[in-house]
Scaffold this active site. Structure first.
Site, PDB file in Angstrom:
ATOM      1  CB  VAL A 153     -60.763 -57.529  14.896  1.00 21.06           C
ATOM      2  CG1 VAL A 153     -61.451 -57.299  13.560  1.00 21.06           C
ATOM      3  CG2 VAL A 153     -61.113 -58.913  15.425  1.00 21.06           C
ATOM      4  CD  GLU A 190     -61.158 -43.656  20.523  1.00 21.46           C
ATOM      5  OE1 GLU A 190     -62.279 -43.244  20.231  1.00 21.46           O
ATOM      6  OE2 GLU A 190     -60.972 -44.647  21.250  1.00 21.46           O
ATOM      7  CB  VAL A 237     -58.867 -50.275  20.745  1.00 22.52           C
ATOM      8  CG1 VAL A 237     -57.736 -50.819  21.608  1.00 22.52           C
ATOM      9  CG2 VAL A 237     -58.805 -48.752  20.693  1.00 22.52           C
ATOM     10  N   GLY A 238     -57.753 -53.046  19.325  1.00 22.39           N
ATOM     11  CA  GLY A 238     -57.739 -54.493  19.527  1.00 22.39           C
ATOM     12  C   GLY A 238     -57.171 -55.265  18.352  1.00 22.39           C
ATOM     13  CG  ASN A 252     -64.134 -52.873  27.870  1.00 25.41           C
ATOM     14  OD1 ASN A 252     -63.998 -53.435  28.957  1.00 25.41           O
ATOM     15  ND2 ASN A 252     -63.648 -53.369  26.768  1.00 25.41           N
ATOM     16  N   GLY A 295     -65.047 -44.389  21.556  1.00 19.90           N
ATOM     17  CA  GLY A 295     -65.243 -43.478  20.436  1.00 19.90           C
ATOM     18  C   GLY A 295     -66.038 -44.088  19.304  1.00 19.90           C
TER      19      GLY A 295
END
Lengths: 502, 502
Positions: free
Chosen positions: B266, B288, B263-264, B378, B382
């Site tokens: 990059v 995911e 996620v994010g 955080n 996954g």
């Protein structure tokens, strides 16, 4: 021995002597050998060592299934014949050279190796040397007491040398279950639904045109030596069985999950604990290495099925096993290590997995491999395959080592092989901590109070409280002093607070 | 909105207001909510916060699929309503309370949570609150933009509260694929052979007698905000695509393996890299969280299939997605997280997995979660599910953070989430290191030379050489000074050698 176990007659003309056969192995050869604690070749390594001792200078890259014995890793390390070695090994001479950087070594999960070899990651498979007890009428191989990566090595190697051994009877045929999965993206599910399921063939398929030599061998594996379990091992085993029984009775764990237990005395003791236990019956083992205790459990009617990649027996158990092979064969399956250790299968079966740690930290991270962070012990072996994918994972260790001068419970492990995310239950002879519903801070308090040796609790507790006060956080650590126990050991040879110190 | 999406009419009488519905939630309630970066309930959390603000004192245990938004984790943390929170979260207020020990938190692999809940490990499932876009004629649920653990929560909960939302259209129906596997020892293979395979039902089966309230909601998720990829992200993405292309061309990697990207920004940039790449086509994603870039790739005809547990889109992409839902639905499958992140399936498919690190050490161990060893960021999410089981695993990070005052490459990471055994390839904007056939010493030299920022290379190299000289070993470390860079940062706010220091 004669050639009666070469049932594929066209191969009879490949029977030769070790000196002739070993000529296929030269400087730079990638040598892939059978062997997974048991079942390794002996004649070719001995011949290579002889050549080195006579002054021939050459190096090979040596790839096995896992550890072999003094007859392979020991003599090849001492004669300086090994450039690369993969994977797991447990020989003292080899370990020393690895730690000096004289033998190149990389530590992989055993489950992933065969696929790496098929992908070519380890270079060309020049020569495979495998121990077998028979060659079938169709020219296929019956391996001896282990399977490991042998099916893939035989399939991939340009040349195959067979050490046909009479140290195990040809009646072993039928105990093996050989299945090589397709590699992604064409892989299908591995169709094992219960520990004993057979999904392959009882032999290793072989292209006989690549067999360059067959040696007749009467050399035996160095047998395992098991000690009677000491009090520490018995206490660890007892707590695990009590805990699992309790979880089943509370309805938190389904009965019928198969067990895996690592290699060595503690592991053997845990399984031994079932012998005098009335709660557990119809056990299934989905493990990596089966040891003496499995025969005892079978004899008592406690085990429905035992699956592994190798049978590593003491001399006495070996005789017993061969004498009543027909009976044990019904219960035991020997598989390639990519199947015995398959993350997919371990996870599906919900294996109850027990492995041994070098050191464990207060937050449940585990070091299985590196003494004081730097020195390789043996390797991670299959412990990662099982711990990461188990239904319930136990990490066990005596709370101290070397006459109490080392605490196995430390503020931070000096090397992490298994993170907190892989370790459910921690057990020493002092006590057991179930980390599954605890925060890291609660884990730290519980491990210090229950698993650490009483002599080490005060300094662990003081460290934890100082770190908590100074830095707080989810897993309080003070990076300035976190290795104070390791450093004290490096300086004084003892992790204990010296007498007279406040 | 009206009640037209309650197609099972007997449930019409459960429509009520948030205040009435939330009365089912009291002090000590175990609250299981939908939501996996998207698709979380909003009305009930707001009502709980309101009660707290009016002075009612109570605490709940809050279990989600993964992170939610300010509308859940933010307001519930700030109003001190949360006793326990599991799993992954990313809210600032909640993070601070976790690090102060005021909210209890345990960080688990996302793939393993549903099974833990079914086993009762998290306690009784008192109330489930789930966002949905429709209730079918048979009384089953159509979830919104994520699946997460919702199918298990709905199955296990004593009481179910539904937030029927019009923020996503009911035409989402058909995008979900709901499959709850049996638990061991009765589990069968998860029958996914290709990324897009559908193995379940397009709805969540629900016992309607347990539905205690239905709320009509027009609340939207807080949308993701993606920045245009910066140079660092582009460089990282480019190197990965070049590397994989090179491996395929050399025959070391089979074409057709599916991709996962974390996620994010990059991660989004890596997938964005495919847009202008001619080598890759017919891509499959087995991931995911699917983000904006997936829609772009579908529009260009680059993606054959995208599988995930959630669709997290920017506001703009969300509109686009809803406008041409019929077209995107053909390509996208949303699954329970125990399936999207299934170790079995990830391993079988041979996923090419890309995840982001907080810091990486010279031997390739990775910290994804704890800043300076102690402070939770955080959670592992996954990343462990994918890194451990991938066909090829990439760990990526910019080489420095906070205006170069922090090096992402350090001698030893201050917390290990992914050990060297799980990390194949390490990539920063500086360079890429393939660790698969390197010894740890070779890995250290390569990471320092290629991945570290040039400004940090001298001190890393000096540390490595000192440790090698002083302690030797397979992974040379000097436990006395190993965290010197972290300690300098803790003291001065900067990992760099202060000017004037020799």
């Amino acid at each position: 021995m004669g050639t009666e176990n070469i049932r594929y007659r066209p191969l009879l003309d490949r029977v030769t002597d070790a000196r002739t056969a070993a000529r296929h192995i030269q400087h730079g050869t990638n040598l892939f050998i059978s062997g997974f604690t048991a079942g390794y070749p002996k004649l070719i390594p001995r011949e290579l060592a002889r050549r080195a001792q006579e002054g021939e200078r050459f190096k090979i890259n040596l790839f096995a299934g896992a550890s072999t014995g003094e007859q392979v890793d020991g003599i090849l390390a001492r004669t300086d014949l090994v450039h690369w070695r993969r994977p797991y090994m447990s020989d003292r001479a080899m370990r020393e050279k690895i730690n000096r950087g004289e033998i190149l070594y990389k530590d992989d999960h055993l489950s992933s190796l065969s696929a790496q070899v098929r992908a070519g990651d380890w270079g060309n498979a020049d020569v495979a040397v495998v121990e077998a007890v028979a060659i079938t009428e169709k020219g296929h191989l019956i391996p001896s007491m282990s399977v490991g990566n042998t099916p893939t090595y035989v399939r991939e190697a340009d040349k195959i040398i067979i050490e046909l051994s009479n140290s195990a009877p040809p009646e072993l045929e039928g105990i093996h279950d050989i299945f090589i999965p397709e590699d992604p993206p064409y892989r299908m599910p591995i169709p094992i639904y219960r520990a004993a399921d057979r999904i392959g063939k009882p032999f290793i398929e072989m292209d006989t045109s690549r067999v360059v030599a067959i040696l007749l061998s009467d050399q035996e594996d160095t047998c395992a030596i098991f000690h009677d379990p000491d009090e520490v091992a018995l206490l660890i085993g007892e707590q695990i069985l009590d805990f699992v029984q309790h979880e089943i009775e509370r309805g938190r764990l389904r009965p019928g999950l198969p067990w895996q237990s690592g290699v060595g005395d503690v592991a053997n003791a845990v399984l031994g604990g079932f012998l005098e236990n009335d709660f557990f019956h119809n056990l299934e083992l989905y493990s990596e290495v089966l040891q003496d205790s499995v025969l005892d459990l079978i004899d008592l009617g406690k085990v429905r099925a035992g699956s592994g990649s190798a049978l590593t027996l003491s001399h006495k158990a070996r005789r017993r096993f061969f004498n009543e092979l027909y009976r044990y064969k019904e219960k035991i399956v020997l598989r390639p290590v990519e199947i015995s250790n398959s993350p997919e299968v371990i996870n599906r079966l919900g294996v109850l997995s027990i492995n041994t740690a070098l050191e464990i930290d207060i937050y449940g991270h585990v070091n299985s491999t590196h003494v004081m962070g730097s020195q390789m012990m043996n390797g991670i072996g299959g412990s990662g395959d099982f711990m990461r994918n188990a239904g319930l994972s136990f990490m066990v260790t005596p709370s101290t080592a070397r006459n109490s001068s080392i605490s196995a419970i430390v503020p931070m492990v000096s090397h992490v092989d298994h993170s907190e995310h892989s370790v459910d239950i921690i057990v020493t002879e002092q006590g057991l901590v179930d980390t599954r519903s605890l925060t890291p801070r609660q884990v730290a308090e519980a491990i210090i109070a229950k698993c650490a040796h009483p002599e080490y609790r005060p300094q662990l507790r003081e460290y934890y409280e100082r770190a908590l006060k100074k830095h707080g956080g989810h897993e309080p650590h003070d990076l300035e002093e976190v290795f104070f126990m390791h450093r004290r050991f490096q300086t004084t040879g003892d992790m204990r607070v010296p007498p007279g110190t406040v």
